[in-house]
Design a protein around this motif. Sequence first.
Motif, mmCIF file in Angstrom:
data_model
loop_
_atom_site.group_PDB
_atom_site.id
_atom_site.type_symbol
_atom_site.label_atom_id
_atom_site.label_comp_id
_atom_site.label_asym_id
_atom_site.label_seq_id
_atom_site.Cartn_x
_atom_site.Cartn_y
_atom_site.Cartn_z
ATOM 1 N N ILE A 55 0.864 -1.187 0.000
ATOM 2 C CA ILE A 55 0.000 0.000 0.000
ATOM 3 C C ILE A 55 0.895 1.231 0.000
ATOM 4 O O ILE A 55 1.753 1.373 0.871
ATOM 5 N N PHE A 56 0.667 2.114 -0.953
ATOM 6 C CA PHE A 56 1.591 3.230 -1.165
ATOM 7 C C PHE A 56 0.859 4.573 -1.137
ATOM 8 O O PHE A 56 0.896 5.352 -2.090
ATOM 9 N N GLY A 57 0.193 4.818 -0.023
ATOM 10 C CA GLY A 57 -0.535 6.068 0.138
ATOM 11 C C GLY A 57 0.381 7.218 0.527
ATOM 12 O O GLY A 57 1.606 7.093 0.564
ATOM 13 N N TYR A 58 -0.235 8.344 0.838
ATOM 14 C CA TYR A 58 0.527 9.527 1.237
ATOM 15 C C TYR A 58 1.346 9.219 2.488
ATOM 16 O O TYR A 58 0.894 8.531 3.390
ATOM 17 N N VAL A 59 2.557 9.773 2.508
ATOM 18 C CA VAL A 59 3.469 9.435 3.596
ATOM 19 C C VAL A 59 3.512 10.550 4.647
ATOM 20 O O VAL A 59 3.464 11.741 4.303
ATOM 21 N N ARG A 60 3.577 10.160 5.897
ATOM 22 C CA ARG A 60 3.878 11.087 6.993
ATOM 23 C C ARG A 60 5.351 10.911 7.320
ATOM 24 O O ARG A 60 5.793 9.811 7.643
ATOM 25 N N VAL A 61 6.093 11.978 7.227
ATOM 26 C CA VAL A 61 7.532 11.890 7.480
ATOM 27 C C VAL A 61 7.762 11.791 8.988
ATOM 28 O O VAL A 61 7.401 12.703 9.743
ATOM 29 N N PRO A 62 8.378 10.695 9.459
ATOM 30 C CA PRO A 62 8.481 10.457 10.907
ATOM 31 C C PRO A 62 9.667 11.172 11.546
ATOM 32 O O PRO A 62 10.584 11.648 10.856
ATOM 33 N N ASP A 63 9.658 11.191 12.866
ATOM 34 C CA ASP A 63 10.786 11.775 13.604
ATOM 35 C C ASP A 63 12.097 11.063 13.257
ATOM 36 O O ASP A 63 13.169 11.693 13.233
ATOM 37 N N ALA A 64 12.003 9.751 12.988
ATOM 38 C CA ALA A 64 13.211 8.986 12.668
ATOM 39 C C ALA A 64 13.908 9.514 11.419
ATOM 40 O O ALA A 64 15.138 9.385 11.281
ATOM 41 N N TYR A 65 13.151 10.098 10.517
ATOM 42 C CA TYR A 65 13.719 10.700 9.296
ATOM 43 C C TYR A 65 14.643 11.858 9.689
ATOM 44 O O TYR A 65 15.790 11.948 9.229
ATOM 45 N N TYR A 66 14.148 12.738 10.518
ATOM 46 C CA TYR A 66 14.938 13.896 10.945
ATOM 47 C C TYR A 66 16.148 13.453 11.769
ATOM 48 O O TYR A 66 17.235 14.035 11.648
ATOM 49 N N GLU A 67 15.955 12.441 12.591
ATOM 50 C CA GLU A 67 17.062 11.933 13.403
ATOM 51 C C GLU A 67 18.167 11.353 12.514
ATOM 52 O O GLU A 67 19.362 11.525 12.813
ATOM 53 N N ALA A 68 17.785 10.678 11.445
ATOM 54 C CA ALA A 68 18.790 10.124 10.534
ATOM 55 C C ALA A 68 19.641 11.239 9.922
ATOM 56 O O ALA A 68 20.870 11.111 9.821
ATOM 57 N N ILE A 69 19.003 12.331 9.547
ATOM 58 C CA ILE A 69 19.733 13.464 8.948
ATOM 59 C C ILE A 69 20.632 14.126 9.976
ATOM 60 O O ILE A 69 21.835 14.354 9.733
ATOM 61 N N THR A 70 20.080 14.464 11.128
ATOM 62 C CA THR A 70 20.868 15.194 12.127
ATOM 63 C C THR A 70 22.021 14.351 12.653
ATOM 64 O O THR A 70 23.131 14.866 12.854
ATOM 65 N N ASN A 71 21.786 13.057 12.851
ATOM 66 C CA ASN A 71 22.867 12.184 13.323
ATOM 67 C C ASN A 71 23.969 12.054 12.280
ATOM 68 O O ASN A 71 25.159 12.036 12.605
ATOM 69 N N TRP A 72 23.597 11.933 11.019
ATOM 70 C CA TRP A 72 24.566 11.784 9.924
ATOM 71 C C TRP A 72 25.495 12.989 9.845
ATOM 72 O O TRP A 72 26.717 12.851 9.806
ATOM 73 N N PHE A 73 24.918 14.176 9.843
ATOM 74 C CA PHE A 73 25.751 15.373 9.678
ATOM 75 C C PHE A 73 26.559 15.677 10.942
ATOM 76 O O PHE A 73 27.667 16.211 10.852
ATOM 77 N N ALA A 74 26.035 15.315 12.094
ATOM 78 C CA ALA A 74 26.818 15.486 13.322
ATOM 79 C C ALA A 74 27.993 14.517 13.340
ATOM 80 O O ALA A 74 29.124 14.903 13.684
ATOM 81 N N ARG A 75 27.742 13.284 12.951
ATOM 82 C CA ARG A 75 28.777 12.239 13.013
ATOM 83 C C ARG A 75 29.845 12.442 11.941
ATOM 84 O O ARG A 75 31.040 12.340 12.221
ATOM 85 N N ARG A 76 29.437 12.731 10.741
ATOM 86 C CA ARG A 76 30.389 12.789 9.623
ATOM 87 C C ARG A 76 30.992 14.174 9.406
ATOM 88 O O ARG A 76 32.113 14.285 8.895
ATOM 89 N N HIS A 77 30.262 15.214 9.759
ATOM 90 C CA HIS A 77 30.719 16.556 9.387
ATOM 91 C C HIS A 77 30.712 17.553 10.547
ATOM 92 O O HIS A 77 30.913 18.748 10.327
ATOM 93 N N ALA A 78 30.494 17.048 11.771
ATOM 94 C CA ALA A 78 30.530 17.894 12.974
ATOM 95 C C ALA A 78 29.611 19.108 12.846
ATOM 96 O O ALA A 78 29.919 20.195 13.340
ATOM 97 N N TRP A 79 28.480 18.910 12.172
ATOM 98 C CA TRP A 79 27.510 19.989 12.004
ATOM 99 C C TRP A 79 26.241 19.612 12.756
ATOM 100 O O TRP A 79 25.598 18.616 12.433
ATOM 101 N N ARG A 80 25.913 20.399 13.757
ATOM 102 C CA ARG A 80 24.743 20.141 14.585
ATOM 103 C C ARG A 80 23.532 20.847 13.977
ATOM 104 O O ARG A 80 23.435 22.073 14.008
ATOM 105 N N ILE A 81 22.637 20.052 13.422
ATOM 106 C CA ILE A 81 21.424 20.568 12.790
ATOM 107 C C ILE A 81 20.242 20.290 13.704
ATOM 108 O O ILE A 81 20.110 19.191 14.243
#
Length: 386
Positions: A55-81
């Motif tokens: 089932i491929f309905g409209y998506v709600r972007v979860p908190d885990a999405y934002y956490e993946a981005i913020t963790n990635w840039f903090a870990r790899r590039h020392a940028w706290r978003i």
Amino acid sequence: MKYNFDEIISRRGTNSYKWDSSADADVLPMWVADMDFRTAPPVVEALKKRVEHGIFGYVRVPDAYYEAITNWFARRHAWRIEKEWIIYTTGVVPAISAAIKALTVPGDKVMVQTPVYNCFFSSIRNNGCEMIANPLVYRNKGYQIDFDDLERKASDPKIKLLLLCNPHNPVGRVWSKQELRRIGEICIRNNVFVIADEIHCELVFLEHEYTPFASISEEFLMNSVTFVSPSKAFNLAGLQIANIISADANVRVRIDKAININEVCDVNPFGVEALMAAYNEGEEWLEELKIYLFANYIYLKGYFDEYLPEFPVMMLEGTYLVWVDCSVLNQTSAEIVKDLLKKEKLWVNEGSLYGETGEGFIRINIACPRQRLIEGLNRLKRVLKS
């Protein structure tokens, strides 16, 4: 290596823009910027799991999405978003267009550093703005920023934005922290806001280091907006997922309004799942990919040194797009590309796509298995040597 980047995978018949845009099955495409490698296995597994749901309905972007981005840039590039700084959208190009719409009025001027990604020109034009070039200085098989020209042009009160490409497509530069600092200081002095396209930020090689423009200082953070996506590093362009990062709440409101006006405010569930899998589990794959890509560049550079020494190859600090000076031919870039396609069925990009200063150059996409790269280089040599 754990991952097999030498595997030849047929992409014809998959409605690939890169491979199926030519009806001739013998054409070897080394042009548009996507890769001929399967993405990281964790991404594939995440997408399989999502497909099996059915089932491929409209998506709600979860908190885990934002956490993946913020963790990635903090870990790899020392940028706290911060989570609230992030606006998701379908791609970096629509995001750039929306930002220009949000931060200018028709008749304003937007500065770019040519030769540069061709969609910058259309995004500026489509918003009724005027493009002003701060041409990069070409010398010794590389490019530098003309800071005197940048300062002079930035002083024009009609120039509202600098559209920065970091790392730079097509010349392959990864701007140093010192260079970015000089850019930022000039822009702040002249009240020019920076739009930073950092889509190639993960594809940086050897001793070079990607510095997020906005991470340099609080002042730079508040005088810029940044665009990122896993699409280049993980070969996910078709899934259409990207992020706008802005710490200024007022700027975010204006961009969010433009995103909605442009109707690029909704994303698809596969892009969301792919981003989370890539950023949470794809780092090992990415590091091996970078080793393979740079080895491809070293092979290409050695090939040119041996067989085509009269065609200077730019040093590749970042991206998988190699910029080659063909001015010795005294042909236009379009003529060179036409000859390559007609005589050897090799498809590369003409440098003139990236502005007047790209005339006489070609851009070669080396994100492919080594065997395919060698075939492309052999075809290239037969034409350039003729």
